[in-house]
Motif scaffolding. Structure first.
Motif, PDB file in Angstrom:
ATOM      1  N   ALA A 148     -18.397 -78.102  10.391  1.00 30.43           N
ATOM      2  CA  ALA A 148     -18.854 -77.035  11.285  1.00 30.43           C
ATOM      3  C   ALA A 148     -17.677 -76.167  11.712  1.00 30.43           C
ATOM      4  N   ILE A 149     -18.003 -74.962  12.169  1.00 30.95           N
ATOM      5  CA  ILE A 149     -17.016 -74.033  12.708  1.00 30.95           C
ATOM      6  C   ILE A 149     -17.502 -73.597  14.080  1.00 30.95           C
ATOM      7  N   ILE A 150     -16.592 -73.645  15.044  1.00 32.80           N
ATOM      8  CA  ILE A 150     -16.879 -73.174  16.393  1.00 32.80           C
ATOM      9  C   ILE A 150     -16.017 -71.939  16.616  1.00 32.80           C
ATOM     10  N   GLY A 151     -16.658 -70.806  16.892  1.00 30.03           N
ATOM     11  CA  GLY A 151     -15.937 -69.557  17.063  1.00 30.03           C
ATOM     12  C   GLY A 151     -15.027 -69.562  18.276  1.00 30.03           C
ATOM     13  N   ALA A 152     -13.959 -68.808  18.184  1.00 29.12           N
ATOM     14  CA  ALA A 152     -13.011 -68.688  19.294  1.00 29.12           C
ATOM     15  C   ALA A 152     -13.731 -68.258  20.562  1.00 29.12           C
ATOM     16  N   GLY A 153     -13.380 -68.882  21.668  1.00 29.28           N
ATOM     17  CA  GLY A 153     -13.941 -68.532  22.964  1.00 29.28           C
ATOM     18  C   GLY A 153     -15.345 -69.046  23.220  1.00 29.28           C
ATOM     19  N   SER A 154     -15.911 -69.771  22.295  1.00 26.98           N
ATOM     20  CA  SER A 154     -17.275 -70.283  22.455  1.00 26.98           C
ATOM     21  C   SER A 154     -17.315 -71.425  23.456  1.00 26.98           C
ATOM     22  N   VAL A 155     -18.462 -71.590  24.117  1.00 20.27           N
ATOM     23  CA  VAL A 155     -18.700 -72.711  25.016  1.00 20.27           C
ATOM     24  C   VAL A 155     -19.843 -73.511  24.406  1.00 20.27           C
ATOM     25  N   VAL A 156     -19.516 -74.685  23.896  1.00 25.22           N
ATOM     26  CA  VAL A 156     -20.485 -75.500  23.160  1.00 25.22           C
ATOM     27  C   VAL A 156     -21.178 -76.437  24.137  1.00 25.22           C
ATOM     28  N   THR A 157     -22.442 -76.162  24.430  1.00 23.76           N
ATOM     29  CA  THR A 157     -23.219 -76.941  25.386  1.00 23.76           C
ATOM     30  C   THR A 157     -24.240 -77.840  24.724  1.00 23.76           C
ATOM     31  N   ASP A 159     -25.473 -79.796  20.697  1.00 24.23           N
ATOM     32  CA  ASP A 159     -24.989 -80.263  19.398  1.00 24.23           C
ATOM     33  C   ASP A 159     -24.967 -79.130  18.372  1.00 24.23           C
ATOM     34  N   VAL A 160     -24.010 -79.230  17.452  1.00 21.00           N
ATOM     35  CA  VAL A 160     -23.872 -78.281  16.355  1.00 21.00           C
ATOM     36  C   VAL A 160     -24.024 -79.080  15.063  1.00 21.00           C
ATOM     37  N   ALA A 161     -24.935 -78.654  14.208  1.00 24.19           N
ATOM     38  CA  ALA A 161     -25.225 -79.387  12.971  1.00 24.19           C
ATOM     39  C   ALA A 161     -24.079 -79.263  11.975  1.00 24.19           C
ATOM     40  N   ALA A 162     -24.022 -80.201  11.053  1.00 27.88           N
ATOM     41  CA  ALA A 162     -23.025 -80.191   9.985  1.00 27.88           C
ATOM     42  C   ALA A 162     -23.109 -78.871   9.221  1.00 27.88           C
ATOM     43  N   GLY A 163     -21.954 -78.290   8.932  1.00 24.95           N
ATOM     44  CA  GLY A 163     -21.886 -77.066   8.148  1.00 24.95           C
ATOM     45  C   GLY A 163     -22.264 -75.800   8.893  1.00 24.95           C
ATOM     46  N   GLU A 164     -22.636 -75.899  10.125  1.00 23.65           N
ATOM     47  CA  GLU A 164     -23.092 -74.745  10.894  1.00 23.65           C
ATOM     48  C   GLU A 164     -21.898 -74.034  11.538  1.00 23.65           C
ATOM     49  N   THR A 165     -22.034 -72.723  11.739  1.00 18.31           N
ATOM     50  CA  THR A 165     -21.079 -71.949  12.500  1.00 18.31           C
ATOM     51  C   THR A 165     -21.754 -71.554  13.799  1.00 18.31           C
ATOM     52  N   ALA A 166     -21.137 -71.901  14.926  1.00 16.08           N
ATOM     53  CA  ALA A 166     -21.700 -71.595  16.237  1.00 16.08           C
ATOM     54  C   ALA A 166     -20.712 -70.741  17.012  1.00 16.08           C
ATOM     55  N   VAL A 167     -21.234 -69.710  17.689  1.00 14.03           N
ATOM     56  CA  VAL A 167     -20.390 -68.792  18.441  1.00 14.03           C
ATOM     57  C   VAL A 167     -21.068 -68.400  19.742  1.00 14.03           C
ATOM     58  N   GLY A 168     -20.267 -67.970  20.713  1.00 13.42           N
ATOM     59  CA  GLY A 168     -20.788 -67.388  21.930  1.00 13.42           C
ATOM     60  C   GLY A 168     -20.779 -68.330  23.120  1.00 13.42           C
ATOM     61  N   ASN A 169     -21.342 -67.811  24.230  1.00 15.31           N
ATOM     62  CA  ASN A 169     -21.438 -68.571  25.474  1.00 15.31           C
ATOM     63  C   ASN A 169     -22.832 -68.367  26.055  1.00 15.31           C
ATOM     64  N   PRO A 170     -23.667 -69.404  25.934  1.00 14.08           N
ATOM     65  CA  PRO A 170     -23.430 -70.680  25.244  1.00 14.08           C
ATOM     66  C   PRO A 170     -23.437 -70.486  23.727  1.00 14.08           C
ATOM     67  N   ALA A 171     -22.734 -71.366  23.033  1.00 12.46           N
ATOM     68  CA  ALA A 171     -22.628 -71.259  21.575  1.00 12.46           C
ATOM     69  C   ALA A 171     -23.990 -71.423  20.927  1.00 12.46           C
ATOM     70  N   ARG A 172     -24.260 -70.552  19.966  1.00 14.83           N
ATOM     71  CA  ARG A 172     -25.510 -70.605  19.196  1.00 14.83           C
ATOM     72  C   ARG A 172     -25.165 -70.452  17.715  1.00 14.83           C
ATOM     73  N   PRO A 173     -25.992 -71.049  16.856  1.00 21.44           N
ATOM     74  CA  PRO A 173     -25.727 -70.908  15.422  1.00 21.44           C
ATOM     75  C   PRO A 173     -25.853 -69.458  14.972  1.00 21.44           C
ATOM     76  N   LEU A 174     -24.985 -69.060  14.065  1.00 23.85           N
ATOM     77  CA  LEU A 174     -25.122 -67.745  13.453  1.00 23.85           C
ATOM     78  C   LEU A 174     -26.321 -67.764  12.531  1.00 23.85           C
ATOM     79  N   THR A 175     -27.101 -66.720  12.540  1.00 21.36           N
ATOM     80  CA  THR A 175     -28.232 -66.644  11.623  1.00 21.36           C
ATOM     81  C   THR A 175     -27.718 -66.258  10.256  1.00 21.36           C
ATOM     82  N   ARG A 176     -28.287 -66.841   9.264  1.00 21.08           N
ATOM     83  CA  ARG A 176     -27.878 -66.568   7.884  1.00 21.08           C
ATOM     84  C   ARG A 176     -28.736 -65.443   7.325  1.00 21.08           C
ATOM     85  N   ARG A 177     -28.113 -64.591   6.547  1.00 16.66           N
ATOM     86  CA  ARG A 177     -28.855 -63.470   5.937  1.00 16.66           C
ATOM     87  C   ARG A 177     -29.141 -63.762   4.506  1.00 16.66           C
TER      88      ARG A 177
END
Length: 177
Positions: A148-157, A159-177
């Motif tokens: 997984a990748i946690i974006g800079a400055g994110s607040v992870v409140t 769980d983040v799944a394997a292979g997922e990228t989460a960003v923001g406050n609170p951290a949320r998974p990036l949607t895939r296009r």
């Protein structure tokens, strides 16, 4: 504390453990880098487990140290903090950007209980090959899956799944296009 039950953080026995940790952290943070190596011996002795080839840049801070388990080749950039009032498990090849923080402690919500020192420590688990960006905060009870990748400055409140990228406050998974 170890059983993830409410406890009094003002207990003298816990203060003695925190003092031991502060001394080890001080040794790590004040030792010249060429003499310290990857981690000051006092800090390495404090941790529950340190896999081979781990590197903790100074400054670094932890609350107790004895609840921290590092896999192989874990890297912490400068200014990282682990408030390990519960177990912190970090998998192999995981990297933390500068000023990343892991919090296990949750304080009582009632102000009277909080003033008495009531808190609970909740385990944080971070998988293998995870990248936690600079300034990110991982909150109590969170599990971050492998790769997984946690974006800079994110607040992870949560769980983040394997292979997922989460960003923001609170951290949320990036949607895939």
């Amino acid at each position: 504390m170890q059983s993830e039950q409410w406890y009094n953080c003002l207990d003298p026995e816990l203060e003695a453990l925190r003092t031991r940790a502060r001394n080890a952290v001080h040794a790590h943070n004040t030792c010249p880098p060429d003499a310290r190596g990857a981690m000051a011996p006092e800090l390495q002795a404090l941790f529950a487990r340190v896999g081979p080839d781990c590197l903790l840049e100074a400054p670094f801070h932890c609350a107790y140290g004895l609840n921290i388990r590092l896999g192989a080749r874990v890297y912490f950039n400068a200014g990282c903090v682990i408030l390990d009032t519960a177990q912190v498990q970090i998998g192999d090849d995981t990297m933390f950007g500068p000023h990343a923080q892991i919090y296990c402690a949750q304080h009582a919500k009632d102000p009277v209980e909080r003033a008495k020192g009531l808190e609970i420590g909740i385990t944080v688990t971070i998988g293998r090959n995870v990248w936690v960006g600079g300034g990110a905060i991982v909150m109590p009870g969170v599990t971050i899956g492998d790769n997984a990748i946690i974006g800079a400055g994110s607040v992870v409140t949560k769980d983040v799944a394997a292979g997922e990228t989460a960003v923001g406050n609170p951290a949320r998974p990036l949607t895939r296009r």
